[in-house]
Design an enzyme around this catalytic site. Sequence first.
Site, PDB file in Angstrom:
ATOM      1  N   GLU A 283       0.831  -1.207   0.000  1.00 50.37           N
ATOM      2  CA  GLU A 283       0.000   0.000   0.000  1.00 50.37           C
ATOM      3  C   GLU A 283       0.869   1.263   0.000  1.00 50.37           C
ATOM      4  O   GLU A 283       0.455   2.305  -0.487  1.00 50.37           O
ATOM      5  CB  GLU A 283      -0.909  -0.024   1.241  1.00 50.37           C
ATOM      6  CG  GLU A 283      -2.242   0.646   1.017  1.00 50.37           C
ATOM      7  CD  GLU A 283      -3.209   0.415   2.170  1.00 50.37           C
ATOM      8  OE1 GLU A 283      -2.791   0.010   3.268  1.00 50.37           O
ATOM      9  OE2 GLU A 283      -4.417   0.651   1.961  1.00 50.37           O
ATOM     10  N   HIS A 304       8.711 -27.140  -0.482  1.00 50.41           N
ATOM     11  CA  HIS A 304       8.083 -28.280  -1.151  1.00 50.41           C
ATOM     12  C   HIS A 304       6.845 -27.852  -1.930  1.00 50.41           C
ATOM     13  O   HIS A 304       5.975 -28.649  -2.193  1.00 50.41           O
ATOM     14  CB  HIS A 304       7.728 -29.360  -0.127  1.00 50.41           C
ATOM     15  CG  HIS A 304       8.941 -29.937   0.512  1.00 50.41           C
ATOM     16  ND1 HIS A 304       9.383 -31.203   0.250  1.00 50.41           N
ATOM     17  CD2 HIS A 304       9.844 -29.404   1.373  1.00 50.41           C
ATOM     18  CE1 HIS A 304      10.491 -31.426   0.933  1.00 50.41           C
ATOM     19  NE2 HIS A 304      10.791 -30.363   1.629  1.00 50.41           N
ATOM     20  N   LYS A 418     -14.309   1.325  -4.037  1.00 45.48           N
ATOM     21  CA  LYS A 418     -15.326   1.830  -3.114  1.00 45.48           C
ATOM     22  C   LYS A 418     -16.374   2.658  -3.846  1.00 45.48           C
ATOM     23  O   LYS A 418     -17.567   2.515  -3.629  1.00 45.48           O
ATOM     24  CB  LYS A 418     -14.679   2.718  -2.043  1.00 45.48           C
ATOM     25  CG  LYS A 418     -13.930   1.971  -0.964  1.00 45.48           C
ATOM     26  CD  LYS A 418     -13.556   2.953   0.145  1.00 45.48           C
ATOM     27  CE  LYS A 418     -12.563   2.356   1.116  1.00 45.48           C
ATOM     28  NZ  LYS A 418     -12.085   3.361   2.083  1.00 45.48           N
TER      29      LYS A 418
END
Lengths: 432, 432
Positions: A283, A304, A418
């Site tokens: 951010e 792995h 938003k």
Amino acid sequence: MIKVDLTTAEKFITRTSFEQTWEACAAAHAKLMEGGAPGEEYLGWVTLPENYDREEFARIIATAQKIKSDSQVLVVVGIGGSYLGTRAIIELLQGQNHNLTQKDRPEIYFVGNSLSSNAFYELKTIIGQRDFSINVVSKSGSTTEPAVIFRLLRELAEQRYGADAHKRIYATTDAEKGALHQMALEEGYEMFTVPDDVGGRYSVLTSVGLLPLAVAGVDIENIMNGAARAMKELALGSPDNPAWQYAAARNLLYGQGKKIELLAVYEPGARFFCEWFKQLFGESEGKHGRGIFPSSIEYTADLHSIGQYLQDGERHLFETVLDFGTSENHVYVPYDTKNADALNYLSGKNLDFIKEQAFRAAVKAHADGGVPSVIVEIPGLKAESVGVLVYFFEFACGLSAYMLGVNPFDQPGVEAYKKEMFRRLGKPGHTG
Amino acid sequence: MIKVDLTTAEKFITRTSFEQTWEACAAAHAKLMEGGAPGEEYLGWVTLPENYDREEFARIIATAQKIKSDSQVLVVVGIGGSYLGTRAIIELLQGQNHNLTQKDRPEIYFVGNSLSSNAFYELKTIIGQRDFSINVVSKSGSTTEPAVIFRLLRELAEQRYGADAHKRIYATTDAEKGALHQMALEEGYEMFTVPDDVGGRYSVLTSVGLLPLAVAGVDIENIMNGAARAMKELALGSPDNPAWQYAAARNLLYGQGKKIELLAVYEPGARFFCEWFKQLFGESEGKHGRGIFPSSIEYTADLHSIGQYLQDGERHLFETVLDFGTSENHVYVPYDTKNADALNYLSGKNLDFIKEQAFRAAVKAHADGGVPSVIVEIPGLKAESVGVLVYFFEFACGLSAYMLGVNPFDQPGVEAYKKEMFRRLGKPGHTG
């Protein structure tokens, strides 16, 4: 305190290019220490470990005591910086199964960071008929996810506790304004402050983190002591500053096309510390089409799994390894007369020793394969060193972002979804 | 079944380039269906949902019943493909806090995937004085991490249960050879098979996953039914095959410099499904200097963290969004007469509805910002759809890796760190 080991990174970066970077480090350092650059209004975290509000700190300790005495569950409602750092520190110090192992304090759950109905049902199942308290963490009180979940939890508390519900709700919010501040005043919730000069992703050492950490039984005084020590040591304006070394290395590697940074950890309990790190750097730096993409890898498990990619895939990455040194828990491999698993060559060896060899082996193998490792060494996995580590990454992130030429303390891109979401939801004033 | 929605991806990929890719899809498809390419000895998973061993399946159900009746804790010892898929499915279906919410079955812990002393101490604390069983999962029995942890747990079981310890140990391993097979024979552990023609990261639908899943109370019959349905539908050799569409899209995006794929999920319980995905794709494709780097993002939480990077950082990424549709749990936002949080415009709305708007908003915002989304739609979060989803990603991964020109079923890079580690540990035969 903290040491940054650049031995293998220096196989990829010449000493000369380091030398040429110190000037940029010094300039970024001055921006953090003296302001005068974009984002200067959010530098409160720089001196917070010395300047924090002692009166509020004492109130946090007392409130944690009250919550411990009257609640079996603490629900922390918050999203982004309002929960990641807190969850990170609890899991780092107490393990990912802390709610199963820490029997002498309330269980702690973090919600309001998703809109999953399943997650909300799960929480209600977990609370059951037990006593609970709520710590709602939101600077404004109007962020959709935590606000919606807080409304649901408020209803639950009111059904359970009637007129006394407000005595179990703690609001960590703006000191003077905002929807949550107003509601807390009207309903009589105890309030704690999110300072104006500390942004969300830098807020874990404010009451945002400290109240739930204290309930968890984390030694918050030692966390702050560690941060204060880091603050003093990282104030040093020279290439000996480990934050300079780390910020310089990552910017130089980025310049060479290493566009992904993997925070590598050897503790299953460090998973959310990686999430906190990803928010902090992603951010702060990911803007204007720039920035290292922050990711993480949990060893030795991931040796792995995506270890294969690390060793042999595209060469666009480097790793930053957290090395906490030896553990306080000693586990020795037993001797087995039958030796069917052929492991007697390790008998009497400590798990820490084996881990250390896996770690050094991975660093060497990755370097041979074209992936540099920067090693961040912190002595011991305890409250004080976690305070050091948090401050170290905060400071290094501020430095690094200024060196990249971006404002470390804004997040303009978060508004885009938003705006569209509010339009879709028909939020008053957003239907245009 | 599964639908791949390419609406926004098609803003980044022309129809013509899709057309030009179908031929490569067809060639890769033939390699999976008929063999004849590198890795052909590991194609057992392709027909597994039809061909699996029914006798062993029945024994898995019976054994799970026994473990449920005599144990309060099941410890699964395994690393990489020997635990990731199992943990992924349990958390996806039962949530990340399954050990706290599923009271009618043993708690289940996954160990042997780290060398952390802290994690081993945590496990011993959790077991305490309760009855436990061990499921050790290892094709060879000689992988260091699980072998060391299994030795420690064996000692614990022998201290607790003496000569009866072996009745609580279940070995999932090679049918004929290897250290664990041999030990199981000698000690009398009940054994389950890891087939020779199914590699670790493709093994969750074998006894590797099925035994612990059955203990967890997951409906493994429906998991297999789902996988069998997917097997039939994805056998289709045409561009209508959703696996073709997904494999084509990701290879085309990769060709455009989208070098990071983020698996985006809206359920906190999907965290380990993402880890499974990262192993599957990272280990299958990340070789010879090639491959998309697999990462993940958990919404809506991460819209408030690395969401900023996604919106506005380097444009080298795309996201693949898992859309499970609406939940079976309905949670409605209550009406509040005071409306201090100004959320009454959402009252009466279902959380699922709000989540859907956040999801569509993020897809639009990201596309506007230069980040394509591929949307994978699966109806409902239940055993059958999870079986479909697992098979879908396995098949798409095989296709995609063959299209990239690499063997999807080897992992040569994993040897590099092992070799160096054995040298450092002084393993007999590795000191040169």
